[in-house]
Structure formats: C-alpha cells, structure tokens
Design a protein around this motif. Structure first.
Motif, PDB file in Angstrom:
ATOM      1  N   SER A 252       0.769  -1.195  -0.154  1.00 35.58           N
ATOM      2  CA  SER A 252      -0.122  -0.045   0.074  1.00 35.58           C
ATOM      3  C   SER A 252       0.859   1.215   0.210  1.00 35.58           C
ATOM      4  O   SER A 252       0.191   2.403  -0.440  1.00 35.58           O
ATOM      5  CB  SER A 252      -0.996   0.014   1.022  1.00 35.58           C
ATOM      6  OG  SER A 252      -0.111  -0.108   2.334  1.00 35.58           O
ATOM      7  N   VAL A 253       2.143   1.313   0.399  1.00 29.83           N
ATOM      8  CA  VAL A 253       3.003   2.243   0.476  1.00 29.83           C
ATOM      9  C   VAL A 253       4.333   1.872  -0.240  1.00 29.83           C
ATOM     10  O   VAL A 253       4.496   0.823  -0.127  1.00 29.83           O
ATOM     11  CB  VAL A 253       3.033   2.833   1.793  1.00 29.83           C
ATOM     12  CG1 VAL A 253       1.925   3.437   2.370  1.00 29.83           C
ATOM     13  CG2 VAL A 253       3.655   1.950   2.678  1.00 29.83           C
ATOM     14  N   THR A 270      -1.438  -6.305   3.964  1.00 31.14           N
ATOM     15  CA  THR A 270      -1.279  -5.114   4.522  1.00 31.14           C
ATOM     16  C   THR A 270      -1.123  -4.970   5.991  1.00 31.14           C
ATOM     17  O   THR A 270      -1.792  -5.572   6.438  1.00 31.14           O
ATOM     18  CB  THR A 270      -2.135  -4.180   3.463  1.00 31.14           C
ATOM     19  OG1 THR A 270      -3.390  -4.450   3.874  1.00 31.14           O
ATOM     20  CG2 THR A 270      -1.782  -4.216   1.847  1.00 31.14           C
TER      21      THR A 270
END
Length: 592
Positions: A252-253, A270
């Motif tokens: 997600s990042v 995640t």
C-alpha cells in the motif's frame, strides 16, 4: 545447478508418558516440492521467515543433508560427488574459526590443506595473500580472529575471512548461510557487493538471507521466497513485485521489497488487511502452483551448455598427501592450543599444587612409609584426573571445526587424529615434569637419577593414558556436561580401586582394579622408589620389609608386577585412543 521437486521430511517421535497410549512416530514436511535453477554469473537469494526451510534447502543443495530427502538435484547435469565437493564452497552462518590464529595464518593454513599438491607451498601462500587483498583484509591481516572472550577482528572481517577460506579453492559454486547476519547495513553491503563481483566472474552464488536492505535486494539476480517449506516465488528479483501484484497482493506504500516479501511469507498482506494469515499463505501457494510452477519447470527442461570438468578423476583423490596434511594440522594445532595448554591460570594452578604438596610432605622419610605411599597415591590420582578433564573438552570443542573441514574434504580423519595426539605431547608433558621435579626435591625422595627418571616416566605414562580416556569420553559422549559427569565417576571408581583406600574389596566389584589406571601407576611409582628387599624402621630398634607394609603389600612391588603394569598400561594407551578415533568416525564425515 538445478533442483526439481525437492522434498525433505523429518521424523518426530511422539511425546507421551507411561499412562498414554503409544503412538507411531510422525513425519513432518520441512521442504515441500521446491524447484529452481541458478547458472554461472547469477546470485540466488533465498528469503523467508525463520522456520521457512531456507537453511535446510541450502544444506540440501550443498550436498550436506542426509535423511528422508527426495527430488532431483544436479550440478552440470550430474549428481553430487566428491569431485563436486572439492569445487564447491560452503559458508555456514556461524563463523567457525580458530580464535588465536591471525587472519593471515587462518587463510594460509586453509590454503595449504585445500589447494592441490600441484601447487608449491609458495604458490599456496601467494594465493592466500591474493584473497586477503581481494576481500579488503589487508588492514587486519596480522590481527587474531578472536572469540567470545578474546578481542579480535570485527564481525564483518570475521565473515570475510570465512568467505575467503572458501574462495581459496576458486569455487564454481558458492553457498552462504545468512552471510549478513548480525552485521550493520554498510558492512552487509560490502560483503554482498563482494559476492556480486564473484558471481560476475562466472561463478554461481546461492545464499540465504533474512531481511536484506533494498540496496542489497536489487543486487540479487534471482529470488526464491519460501514459507513453511513451500515456495511462493522463484524468478528474477526485479520482477517479484510485479508478480505479486498480478495475483492480488501489492504494498500500500512504497517500501523495501524484501520487507514486503517477508510480510507475505508470514501471511500479512497489508497493515490494515483483515484477511486471515493462513488464507493468504494458501492463496500464495496456490498461485505459485498455477502460475509460476510451469515456468520454473520449463527453465529446468532447457539444457545448459555446461560440461563437467576434465579434472573430475583428479578431484576424487585427496588434495594433499597424508604426511602433508599431518604436518600442516600439527603446526596449526600447536599454534592454536598452546594458548590454552600454557595459559597463566593453568601454570599457576599446577605450581601452587606442587608447592603445597611439597610443603605437606616436606623432606619426608622412609620411616614414615604411610606418608610416602600417600604422596605417590596423590600424585597418581592428580595426574590421572587433571589431564583427563583437560582432554574431555578437546574433541567436543573442535567438533564444529572438524565437521566443517572434513565435510569439505580437506583432510583424512587419521591425519587429524595423529596431529591432535602428537601435538598435545609437548604441551601436556611439560607441566607434569615441572610438577614432579618440584615435589621430588621438596619431599626429599630417593636421591638417585634412576629413581627420579623412572618415577617421571610413570607420571608421563599416566598422563598420556588419562588423556586418552578423556579423548575417548569426549568423542563418544560429545556433550560436555554429560562427559564431565561420566569422567568424574570413572576417576572416582579408578581411585577407590587403586589399592590405597581399600585393601579388601568385595569380590563382586574387585574386577575394577584390573582396569584402574591408578593401581598400575601407583605400583610403578612404588617400584621406582623402593626395592623388594628394602627395610624401614617400624618400631624402636625394629626394622620391617617395605614390601610387607599393608598399603604396599596390597599393590605389590615385584619385578613381574612391574613388567605386567607396563604392558597393561601400554594396552590402555592404545585402546582408549582407538576408541576415540572410532567414535570420531561418525562426526559429520563421508570419507575416512
């Protein structure tokens, strides 16, 4: 190197008590159908959390794993062989090095043992020097390796020395287990950069690594991700995030790819995902089987352009002659063990005991015959106990080193054992000689050279046999705590049966005296000091024969008894060392 459907299982014995029903042992799968290939010029990194099976797989690929192992592992299209072993380097996670040797000495001795006899000694030394320069070890070349309680080189330098030992043979295939474990990121980068350069030199490098930085990750040509023995990904390191995105998992990042891969292997997609960890792992295993497994199989089916070295027949023989192996091992052993054998605490210990014994028996007289017999019994006991407990720890302490070097085919077991035995002679015999000289003079024993040297011979004879007992116990048991307990019981039994404490031993246990070293050494010590018809003052204006004194009569000082004691002790000298040698044959070796 290619590996196809590698499966490894271990047998788990059931845990139960007397009241529980006895069940059959179960088998646990450690590796479950792992496949892949790696070619010259490539560096393969095996990633996964602790317990994922990556070290087990590395050990299997290195030809060092026995047991229930199935599947196909080939090198240049052929199975593992002694020839392949001589051309393969294996660096364990723990650096197995002698702490008192310098960096140069460590690599030179390894070169002398591993490089073939076609190299001269000067060539081997020059080769070691080249490796030192290549690995950037010039600055610390004269520093000792060090250990847990001995200051030496840094952790990164120690790891490079371990790698250097394997590089000496110019391996075409190099295995490394966690080469960056416990190192800072800068040092880890230097080591992996060195391995990357080796791979670019047409070598094949395979390593396990736990959590590499992003800089390290992008240096890997291929990546194998494992979880609980199952492969989750095998392919190019640059394509790994693309693949997992295609099966529905992407970070997600922005983050280190290695960190995300470990999260996936642990079942974490995640940070805010509510998906079950077990379900994530099952999905990833299923995705691998449906999307990647076929691709990996197709790569395995492609024939490489590799050929077995024409020197295969030459590599099947030992690199060096027995005498060369013995010579190098002897010099290395003396250089390393002299620091422990002649440590300050041991010298002070022996000197203090010698002076105390000399004071207690200061200028003793034959008229105090009981005192002198007690002195000889103490000397016999002390030099039966002291070397035994020193020797008990020798082989267990060297087991890891012996296993490592013997698995690499560096030398014969017989050359190692003979070097160990001969190398200990000067170190183990100096202290008892000094001890006996001090005690003999302070106790005022018989002032003749014959009596002194015959007694000294008995002490040294006793030391060698006791040392053999210690080596045998250490080699058979291999557990220091258990070996110490067993040694204590044996020493106690030999002492009680030595003929000084108890003269009338019950017949059902009297047989112990026939295997008691103390009895034979005491008999010889008494024979060195007294003659069969010698007398002493046993009362006012009364003399008695020494041989009739109770403590001496139970042991005896006859000529026939002396000859028998010498022969029996000679048998013991050979027997206990033979037991130690036979026990060593089972320590992680494939060739004797």
């Amino acid at each position: 190197m290619q590996f196809d459907e590698v499966v490894y299982k271990i047998r788990i014995e059931p845990v139960g008590g007397l009241l529980k029903k006895k069940t059959k042992p179960e088998k646990r799968v450690i590796l479950n159908g792992v496949s892949g290939s790696v070619y010259p010029g490539e560096m393969l990194a095996m990633l996964g959390p602790s317990g994922s099976g990556k070290t087990t797989l590395l050990t299997a690929l290195g030809g060092r794993l026995g047991g229930d192992l199935t599947g196909t592992i080939t090198y240049n299209g052929k199975p593992f062989s002694n020839a392949m072993k001589r051309n393969t380097g294996f660096v364990t996670q723990d650096d197995v090095l002698y702490p008192h040797l310098t960096v140069t000495e460590t690599l030179v001795y390894t070169a002398l043992l591993r490089l073939p006899r076609t190299f001269t000694k000067a060539d081997k030394v020059e080769h070691a020097e080249a490796v030192i320069a290549q690995l950037g070890l010039t600055r610390c070349r004269n520093s000792i390796i060090g250990g847990a309680f001995l200051r030496g080189v840094s952790g990164g330098e120690r790891k490079r020395v371990s790698i250097g030992q394997e590089m000496l043979i110019n391996p075409s295939l190099l295995f490394l287990d966690e080469p960056t474990s416990g190192l800072d990121s800068t040092t880890a980068l230097k080591i992996v950069s060195t391995l990357w350069e080796l791979a670019n030199g047409a070598r094949t490098v395979v390593m396990t690594i736990h959590q590499p930085s992003s800089r390290l990750f992008y240096m890997f040509h291929k990546v194998l991700l494992m979880s609980e023995g199952n492969p989750l990904y095998f392919g190019k390191g640059a394509d790994v995030l693309t693949y997992f995105s295609s099966v529905g998992y992407s970070p997600s990042v922005a983050m280190n790819p290695a960190d995300y891969l470990l999260d996936l292997a642990n079942g974490v997609a995640t940070a805010d995902s509510n998906e079950d960890q077990v379900a994530i792992k099952q999905n990833l295993v299923k995705a691998y089987k449906t999307q990647l497994s076929t691709v990996v199989k197709l790569e395995l089916a492609v024939e490489g352009s590799l050929h077995t070295s024409s020197d295969d027949r030459m590599l099947k023989r030992w690199s060096n002659t027995w005498s060369d192996q013995f010579s190098v091992l002897l010099r290395r052993g003396i250089k390393e063990r002299k620091h422990t054998s002649f440590s300050t605490i041991k010298i002070v210990q022996v000197l203090i005991v010698a002076v105390l014994v000399g004071i207690f028996w200061w200028q003793s007289s034959i008229d105090n015959l009981q005192d002198q017999v007690g002195l000889f019994f103490f000397i016999s006991n002390f030099w039966g106990l002291y070397p035994l407990f020193q020797a008990i720890f020798t082989i267990p302490n060297e087991r890891t080193m012996l296993t490592k070097e013997r698995t690499s085919g560096m030398y014969r077991l017989s050359s190692y054992f003979m070097a160990l035995t001969v190398g200990d002679l000067p170190m183990e015999l100096v202290l008892p000689t000094i001890f006996y000289a001090i005690v003999y003079w302070m106790a005022g024993l018989k002032r003749t050279a014959g009596a002194f040297f015959s007694g000294l011979f008995v002490i040294l004879y006793n030391v060698l046999i006791s040392q053999g007992v210690g080596l045998a116990i250490g080699a058979v048991v291999m557990n220091q705590q258990t070996a110490t307990t067993l040694g204590s019981v044996i020493v106690l039994a030999f002492g009680l049966a030595g003929g000084f404490f108890v003269q009338h031993v019950p017949i059902f246990i009297a047989w112990i005296k026939y295997i008691s070293i103390n009895q034979y050494s005491l008999k010889l010590l008494l024979a060195s000091q007294y003659e069969n018809d010698q007398t002493y003052n046993c009362g006012i204006n009364q003399t008695c024969l020494v041989r009739d004194f109770p403590s001496i009569k139970s042991v005896g000082i006859s000529m026939s008894g002396t000859i028998l004691s010498v022969v029996v002790m000679a048998v013991m000298l050979v027997f206990y060392r033979l037991i130690a040698y036979l026990a060593l044959m089972r320590v992680g070796v494939t060739r004797k």
